[in-house]
Design a protein around this motif. Structure first.
Motif, PDB file in Angstrom:
ATOM      1  N   VAL A  29     -24.724  15.052  15.934  1.00  0.00           N
ATOM      2  CA  VAL A  29     -23.642  15.676  15.165  1.00  0.00           C
ATOM      3  C   VAL A  29     -22.838  16.629  16.041  1.00  0.00           C
ATOM      4  N   GLU A  30     -23.535  17.437  16.833  1.00  0.00           N
ATOM      5  CA  GLU A  30     -22.844  18.371  17.731  1.00  0.00           C
ATOM      6  C   GLU A  30     -22.017  17.612  18.770  1.00  0.00           C
ATOM      7  N   THR A  31     -22.572  16.533  19.283  1.00  0.00           N
ATOM      8  CA  THR A  31     -21.850  15.719  20.263  1.00  0.00           C
ATOM      9  C   THR A  31     -20.582  15.141  19.661  1.00  0.00           C
ATOM     10  N   LYS A  32     -20.706  14.602  18.454  1.00  0.00           N
ATOM     11  CA  LYS A  32     -19.551  14.000  17.786  1.00  0.00           C
ATOM     12  C   LYS A  32     -18.451  15.027  17.565  1.00  0.00           C
ATOM     13  N   HIS A  33     -18.811  16.205  17.126  1.00  0.00           N
ATOM     14  CA  HIS A  33     -17.818  17.249  16.879  1.00  0.00           C
ATOM     15  C   HIS A  33     -17.188  17.752  18.175  1.00  0.00           C
ATOM     16  N   THR A  34     -17.992  17.874  19.235  1.00  0.00           N
ATOM     17  CA  THR A  34     -17.466  18.352  20.519  1.00  0.00           C
ATOM     18  C   THR A  34     -16.469  17.367  21.094  1.00  0.00           C
ATOM     19  N   VAL A  35     -16.811  16.085  21.065  1.00  0.00           N
ATOM     20  CA  VAL A  35     -15.900  15.051  21.565  1.00  0.00           C
ATOM     21  C   VAL A  35     -14.630  15.010  20.731  1.00  0.00           C
ATOM     22  N   MET A  36     -14.790  15.071  19.415  1.00  0.00           N
ATOM     23  CA  MET A  36     -13.643  14.996  18.514  1.00  0.00           C
ATOM     24  C   MET A  36     -12.683  16.157  18.749  1.00  0.00           C
ATOM     25  N   ILE A  37     -13.198  17.366  18.790  1.00  0.00           N
ATOM     26  CA  ILE A  37     -12.346  18.547  18.952  1.00  0.00           C
ATOM     27  C   ILE A  37     -11.682  18.554  20.327  1.00  0.00           C
ATOM     28  N   SER A  38     -12.436  18.225  21.363  1.00  0.00           N
ATOM     29  CA  SER A  38     -11.902  18.260  22.724  1.00  0.00           C
ATOM     30  C   SER A  38     -10.760  17.268  22.909  1.00  0.00           C
ATOM     31  N   THR A  39     -10.976  16.035  22.473  1.00  0.00           N
ATOM     32  CA  THR A  39      -9.932  15.022  22.642  1.00  0.00           C
ATOM     33  C   THR A  39      -8.738  15.315  21.735  1.00  0.00           C
ATOM     34  N   PHE A  40      -8.998  15.840  20.555  1.00  0.00           N
ATOM     35  CA  PHE A  40      -7.914  16.205  19.638  1.00  0.00           C
ATOM     36  C   PHE A  40      -7.012  17.248  20.290  1.00  0.00           C
ATOM     37  N   ILE A  41      -7.603  18.219  20.956  1.00  0.00           N
ATOM     38  CA  ILE A  41      -6.823  19.271  21.630  1.00  0.00           C
ATOM     39  C   ILE A  41      -5.988  18.683  22.762  1.00  0.00           C
ATOM     40  N   VAL A  42      -6.607  17.825  23.586  1.00  0.00           N
ATOM     41  CA  VAL A  42      -5.887  17.235  24.722  1.00  0.00           C
ATOM     42  C   VAL A  42      -4.674  16.458  24.243  1.00  0.00           C
ATOM     43  N   TYR A  43      -4.857  15.588  23.256  1.00  0.00           N
ATOM     44  CA  TYR A  43      -3.754  14.759  22.792  1.00  0.00           C
ATOM     45  C   TYR A  43      -2.729  15.577  22.008  1.00  0.00           C
ATOM     46  N   GLY A  44      -3.195  16.609  21.314  1.00  0.00           N
ATOM     47  CA  GLY A  44      -2.262  17.463  20.576  1.00  0.00           C
ATOM     48  C   GLY A  44      -1.329  18.222  21.501  1.00  0.00           C
ATOM     49  N   ILE A  45      -1.877  18.790  22.569  1.00  0.00           N
ATOM     50  CA  ILE A  45      -1.045  19.518  23.530  1.00  0.00           C
ATOM     51  C   ILE A  45      -0.095  18.559  24.246  1.00  0.00           C
ATOM     52  N   ALA A  46      -0.531  17.312  24.443  1.00  0.00           N
ATOM     53  CA  ALA A  46       0.325  16.336  25.105  1.00  0.00           C
ATOM     54  C   ALA A  46       1.604  16.071  24.316  1.00  0.00           C
ATOM     55  N   ILE A  47       1.552  16.246  22.996  1.00  0.00           N
ATOM     56  CA  ILE A  47       2.770  16.075  22.184  1.00  0.00           C
ATOM     57  C   ILE A  47       3.841  17.065  22.619  1.00  0.00           C
ATOM     58  N   ILE A  48       3.417  18.289  22.903  1.00  0.00           N
ATOM     59  CA  ILE A  48       4.374  19.308  23.355  1.00  0.00           C
ATOM     60  C   ILE A  48       5.039  18.861  24.648  1.00  0.00           C
ATOM     61  N   GLY A  49       4.240  18.321  25.557  1.00  0.00           N
ATOM     62  CA  GLY A  49       4.794  17.842  26.817  1.00  0.00           C
ATOM     63  C   GLY A  49       5.785  16.722  26.612  1.00  0.00           C
ATOM     64  N   SER A  50       5.475  15.817  25.696  1.00  0.00           N
ATOM     65  CA  SER A  50       6.358  14.679  25.452  1.00  0.00           C
ATOM     66  C   SER A  50       7.722  15.121  24.942  1.00  0.00           C
ATOM     67  N   VAL A  51       7.721  15.999  23.934  1.00  0.00           N
ATOM     68  CA  VAL A  51       8.990  16.427  23.329  1.00  0.00           C
ATOM     69  C   VAL A  51       9.736  17.411  24.229  1.00  0.00           C
ATOM     70  N   TYR A  52       9.027  18.421  24.738  1.00  0.00           N
ATOM     71  CA  TYR A  52       9.688  19.411  25.588  1.00  0.00           C
ATOM     72  C   TYR A  52      10.139  18.786  26.907  1.00  0.00           C
ATOM     73  N   GLY A  53       9.299  17.920  27.470  1.00  0.00           N
ATOM     74  CA  GLY A  53       9.671  17.271  28.723  1.00  0.00           C
ATOM     75  C   GLY A  53      10.932  16.448  28.587  1.00  0.00           C
ATOM     76  N   GLY A  54      11.110  15.827  27.426  1.00  0.00           N
ATOM     77  CA  GLY A  54      12.324  15.067  27.201  1.00  0.00           C
ATOM     78  C   GLY A  54      13.567  15.913  27.078  1.00  0.00           C
ATOM     79  N   SER A  55      13.383  17.204  26.763  1.00  0.00           N
ATOM     80  CA  SER A  55      14.552  18.088  26.599  1.00  0.00           C
ATOM     81  C   SER A  55      14.971  18.764  27.903  1.00  0.00           C
ATOM     82  N   ILE A  56      14.114  18.729  28.935  1.00  0.00           N
ATOM     83  CA  ILE A  56      14.429  19.422  30.188  1.00  0.00           C
ATOM     84  C   ILE A  56      15.719  18.922  30.824  1.00  0.00           C
TER      85      ILE A  56
END
Length: 513
Positions: A293-320
């Motif tokens: 259970v701890e492993t599942k939550h750690t993987v889920m939260i970690s990958t969710f954060i990585v992909y979530g922050i990548a959205i900022i890069g996608s949109v902001y990077g396109g505006s540069i």
């Protein structure tokens, strides 16, 4: 265009980019399912595959994706984006669902995943062509960044739902099968595959060309003129003259095509490495000793954060580049300056393993998040270089050629990742065996030993110190493999930018197609 005209114009083009965002989200959700099934596929309770087996599966998908993309862009240029993108989604959705019925054998899954890759090949050529048709040049990178953020949203959705689906119908976790037939891994393919058909309804009702939408009153003349404000002046042709067909291979005669090809080949595989291998990396490097259970939550939260922050890069990077163009910069200068700025950010990946050893998972996830955001910013701008330099009728073809090159790069990156992980894991196992910590059994030969089944091959299963020593030897060696991969990823962008700049040192628009 006057200020008053701009204020009155409709904004239907943003509805169009929302549809592309939706399709790309589905595209990457369906694609990323296997990233969260890897550990199950490679476990003794699952398919019993090796990391090399898994890398072969993802490489075959990538190869089919690359091969079909070469022709998908050309086909979409001919039949149009409305039919082309719809057909692409139907094929990949059905093929994704078919994976649920292919069993645990590698070859059956390869067959389904190959067709799936062919179907997915149409999404980006169609989407980039749509952006070229619906947006002026200064907004194209932003529009591309918006729809390309769907690759992150799709991965985030997978991070949340796939572990839950896998566990919900998994007898290994004390749960029954769905309807007494379908295992959790099968349901993961079926559920994600069905979602695409919802998108088809909205696409058929809301999408068409700007000219068609102007005639139907969906957009006004102000928006139509804004979309076409910077179109190159075209010579007046005899309306009865036959249209000249441009063969896709003619695109290969232009340095601009090869610049795009180089950028895609060098960098596409980096994002695919994150999609398919990040969940395993988090589990292997940071979740040893945790409960399921701890492993599942750690993987889920970690990958969710990585992909979530990548959205900022996608949109902001396109505006540069749009910021630079609003200051009067020429399009190509603005685009290449933005790409160079972005290319420096992934260099942080070189320090990932060192930072992880000293500061733990939070620091490692932070670095990977920055690199992921940089990749998405890079991708949004790289795609837009095609519509900057080629006429709209050739955009799909050139995008397809570049995407094929990116797919080939992705094949090489994934084979490298799988090969390195298995090689260094076995090195650690051999060291543990040499020190008398583990021994092969009839059921588990040494090359099949993993952290998950390590206790089953321990010389003394009750000796915790021996177990930790063996685990440390394996984990330390595997960490070296990831260090090599992160260094490869870190350097790819600056190398790609340099090749692109050498091939196209200044902006040159293609006018002879």
């Amino acid at each position: 265009m006057s200020k008053s005209t701009a204020e009155k114009m409709t904004g239907y083009r943003w509805t169009i980019v929302s549809l592309l965002l939706f399709s790309t989200t589905i595209n990457y959700m369906d694609r990323n399912v296997i990233g969260y099934l890897k550990d199950y596929f490679c476990s003794t309770d699952g398919f019993g595959w090796s990391s090399t087996d898994f890398s072969i599966l993802t490489s075959v998908f990538t190869a089919f994706y690359a091969g079909f993309t070469l022709f998908a862009g050309f086909i979409i240029d001919k039949i149009g984006t409305k039919i082309g993108l719809a057909a692409s989604l139907i094929i990949w959705s059905l093929a994704g669902m078919a994976s649920a019925f292919m069993g645990k054998g590698l070859f059956g899954q390869i067959a389904a995943r190959g067709v799936f890759g062919g179907g997915e090949s149409g999404n980006f050529p169609a989407s980039i062509k749509t952006v070229a048709e619906w947006f002026p040049k200064k907004e194209r990178a932003l529009a591309t960044g918006i729809f390309n953020s769907g690759s992150n949203i799709g991965a985030m959705i997978c991070a949340l739902i796939i572990p839950v689906i896998l566990a919900a119908w998994n007898p290994n976790e004390g749960n029954g099968l769905f309807l007494g037939i379908f295992h959790g891994w099968q349901m993961a393919f079926l559920i994600t595959g069905l979602i695409g058909f919802l998108w088809l309804f909205f696409w058929s009702k809301l999408y068409n060309t700007p000219k068609f939408m102007l005639e139907k009153g969906k957009i006004n003349k102000g928006e139509y003129d804004y979309i076409h404000a910077d179109d190159e002046a075209a010579p007046i042709l005899d309306a009865t003259a036959p249209k000249v067909k441009v063969p896709w291979y003619k695109m290969l005669t232009y340095k601009q095509t090869w610049a795009f090809v180089a950028g895609k080949f060098m960098t596409d595989g980096i994002w695919w490495f994150l999609l398919f291998w990040l969940p395993t990396y988090i589990k292997q490097q940071f979740c040893v000793g945790m409960s399921p259970v701890e492993t599942k939550h750690t993987v889920m939260i970690s990958t969710f954060i990585v992909y979530g922050i990548a959205i900022i890069g996608s949109v902001y990077g396109g505006s540069i580049p749009m910021t630079f163009m609003n200051k009067g910069w020429q399009t190509y200068r603005a685009r290449m300056t933005a790409l160079l700025m972005i290319a420096f950010a992934p260099l942080l990946l070189v320090s990932t393993q060192w930072v992880a050893a000293g500061y733990g998972i939070v620091a490692a996830v932070a670095i990977i998040s920055i690199a992921g955001a940089a990749h998405q910013a890079w991708s949004a701008n790289l795609f837009t270089t095609v519509s900057d330099m080629f006429p709209k009728k050739a955009v799909g073809s050139v995008t397809g050629i570049g995407a094929a090159a990116g797919g080939l790069g992705g094949v090489l990156v994934q084979l490298l990742a799988g090969g390195l992980e298995d090689k260094y894991r076995i090195m650690g196992i051999m060291q543990a065996s040499k020190e008398g910590l583990i021994k092969a059994t009839q059921a588990i030969p040494l090359e099949k030993v993993k952290i998950d089944n390590l206790k089953e091959v321990m010389v003394d299963p009750t000796n915790t110190a021996m177990f930790e020593q063996a685990r440390h030897l394996i984990s330390t060696n595997v960490s070296v493999a990831y260090g090599i991969m992160f260094t490869t990823c870190a350097l790819a962008y600056l190398i790609a930018w340099s090749i692109m700049k050498v091939l196209v040192p200044k902006h040159t628009v293609i006018t002879d197609l």
